[in-house]
Write a protein that holds these residues in place. Structure first.
Motif, PDB file in Angstrom:
ATOM      1  N   ASP A 166       0.773  -1.145  -0.097  1.00  0.00           N
ATOM      2  CA  ASP A 166       0.125   0.080   0.098  1.00  0.00           C
ATOM      3  C   ASP A 166       0.921   1.344   0.063  1.00  0.00           C
ATOM      4  O   ASP A 166       0.544   2.302  -0.755  1.00  0.00           O
ATOM      5  CB  ASP A 166      -0.983   0.036   1.183  1.00  0.00           C
TER       6      ASP A 166
ATOM      7  N   GLU B 267       2.167   1.893  -3.474  1.00  0.00           N
ATOM      8  CA  GLU B 267       1.058   2.589  -4.195  1.00  0.00           C
ATOM      9  C   GLU B 267       0.993   3.900  -3.993  1.00  0.00           C
ATOM     10  O   GLU B 267       0.737   4.716  -4.706  1.00  0.00           O
ATOM     11  CB  GLU B 267      -0.047   1.544  -4.009  1.00  0.00           C
TER      12      GLU B 267
ATOM     13  N   ARG C 195       3.703   6.022  -5.603  1.00  0.00           N
ATOM     14  CA  ARG C 195       3.342   6.245  -7.193  1.00  0.00           C
ATOM     15  C   ARG C 195       2.316   7.084  -7.451  1.00  0.00           C
ATOM     16  O   ARG C 195       2.330   7.751  -8.314  1.00  0.00           O
ATOM     17  CB  ARG C 195       3.121   4.688  -7.591  1.00  0.00           C
ATOM     18  N   ARG C 196       1.203   7.118  -6.466  1.00  0.00           N
ATOM     19  CA  ARG C 196       0.227   8.036  -7.128  1.00  0.00           C
ATOM     20  C   ARG C 196       0.556   9.490  -6.812  1.00  0.00           C
ATOM     21  O   ARG C 196       0.085  10.307  -7.327  1.00  0.00           O
ATOM     22  CB  ARG C 196      -1.140   7.648  -5.911  1.00  0.00           C
TER      23      ARG C 196
END
Length: 403
Positions: free
Chosen positions: A145, A148, A151-152
């Motif tokens: 998580d 992620e 990366r966002r």
């Protein structure tokens, strides 16, 4: 300053490598400058270099001398990854603010690498990948998580499961985040190099000199010193590290104790790419390699500041750190060739406090705390120098005292 901390005990690994000498003068009469910097460690050095590059006259003072405080005790993993994971920090201060803090941290590492190259400072910099290992605080799914979330936010991160982690880096863990673009360097050589660049631009270094009283008015700041002379400046920058001046708000600030070891050189046994490695655990463990193949490993932090108690634990903590290092890399000779301990500052969010002190617009404080001390010092040199020039840094609010 209410008391003088014993900032470190034991010889840090950097004492094995010769850093340039930084000459200092005595302060025998009153002095004037555009900016007075209190503290001649890494934060003060970055400020001195940035301000003299912008044409300001600068005086630096330190009650010990250049490089004699906490700077030599750092293990110098110059990372953009903030102590508080992005996923966690977002819950504390909001997603947009957390993402911007992480992006600025990443930018600061790139800016520092560029500045070192531009100035030609011989501090052995190398761009280094890092591995954030699953541990007792964050397991594999949490790290997935976190990758992620990064990366966002536009921050490159790769989640590695156990098989590729073992294959590529020889580490037996359930998962890790792989990042790129951090810097390994020698912190004493970096600090000395920055100070010497400022000296070339006519900065004045006075040590040992202890500031005792700071009085500010609408257009200047007057600092009295223990031996009598005063220094008058348009601005003062407090780069005093973990020793807080009374005027600096102590909000969300605490001092803890930390320990570190360094092994003998063993270049042929260093893991692939000499990646930085740190654990999502409490107490956490982190490690890096030096240019000549020593392994620097630290952690085992405890939430107390008593120096006598801290120093008495060097043997026990060193043995525990060496044992943990051996569990990750059994082929290494983990016996400490160097072992040291020091005081260490941290904040609730893991973010530093940087900027003008509330109700004192001409007094700026640099509190670049946590495992990102050098990275945050770079950010401080950008934000504070812009403020002194009358400019607005778009991220200044992220780190301000009244945030």
């Amino acid at each position: 300053m209410p008391r003088k901390l014993d900032l470190r005990t034991g010889p840090p690994v950097w004492s094995a490598y010769r850093a340039p000498t930084v000459p200092t003068d005595s302060l025998t009469r009153d002095a004037k400058a555009d900016v007075l910097i209190v503290g001649m460690g890494i934060s003060g050095a970055m400020m001195a270099e940035a301000l003299t590059a912008n044409g300001h006259s600068v005086v630096c003072i330190d009650r010990r001398g250049p490089l004699k405080g906490s700077t030599s005790a750092t293990t110098a993993l110059v990372q953009f990854e903030i102590d508080q994971p992005l996923y966690t920090l977002s819950k504390m201060i909001g997603k947009a603010t957390a993402e911007q803090a992480w992006r600025r941290s990443r930018l600061a590492v790139s800016n520092l690498a560029a500045r070192i190259a531009e100035l030609g400072i011989n501090c052995g910099p190398s761009r280094t990948p890092s591995l954030y290992l699953a541990g007792t605080m964050l397991g594999p799914s949490d790290l997935h998580d976190e990758a992620e979330a990064r990366r966002r936010a536009g921050i490159g991160a790769t989640y590695l499961t156990s098989a590729p982690l073992a294959e590529k880096f020889g580490v037996d863990r359930d998962g890790a985040i792989l990042s790129h673009g951090n810097i390994a360097l020698d912190p004493r050589k970096l600090t000395a190099g920055l100070l010497l660049k400022a000296l070339e631009r006519k900065a004045r270094f006075c040590a040992p000199v202890e500031a005792t009283v700071i009085e500010d008015s609408a257009d200047e700041v007057v600092v009295a010193t223990r031996d009598g002379p005063t220094i008058t400046a348009r601005h003062v920058v407090l780069a005093t590290g973990y020793e807080l001046v009374d005027i600096v708000p102590a909000t969300a600030h605490r001092i803890i104790s930390t320990w570190a070891i360094a092994t003998r050189p063993q270049s042929r046994k260093i893991w692939p790419q000499a990646a930085f490695i740190w654990e999502a655990s409490d107490p956490y463990l982190y490690m890096r390699a030096t240019a000549d193949g020593r392994v620097v490993c630290g952690g085992e932090d405890e939430d107390f500041v008593d120096e006598t108690r801290r120093d008495a634990l060097i043997g026990e903590k060193s043995a525990r750190i060496a044992e943990k290092l051996g569990l990750i890399f059994p082929h290494l000779d983990t016996r400490p060739a160097f072992a040291w301990t020091g005081s260490f500052g941290t904040t609730t969010t893991g973010l530093p406090y940087i900027g003008a002190i509330p109700r004192h617009p001409r007094i700026h404080a640099v509190m670049g705390y946590g495992g990102n001390g050098i990275t945050f010092s770079q950010i401080a040199s950008e934000i504070v120098s812009a403020s002194i020039d009358g400019l607005d840094d778009t991220d200044a609010r992220l780190f301000a005292f009244n945030r």
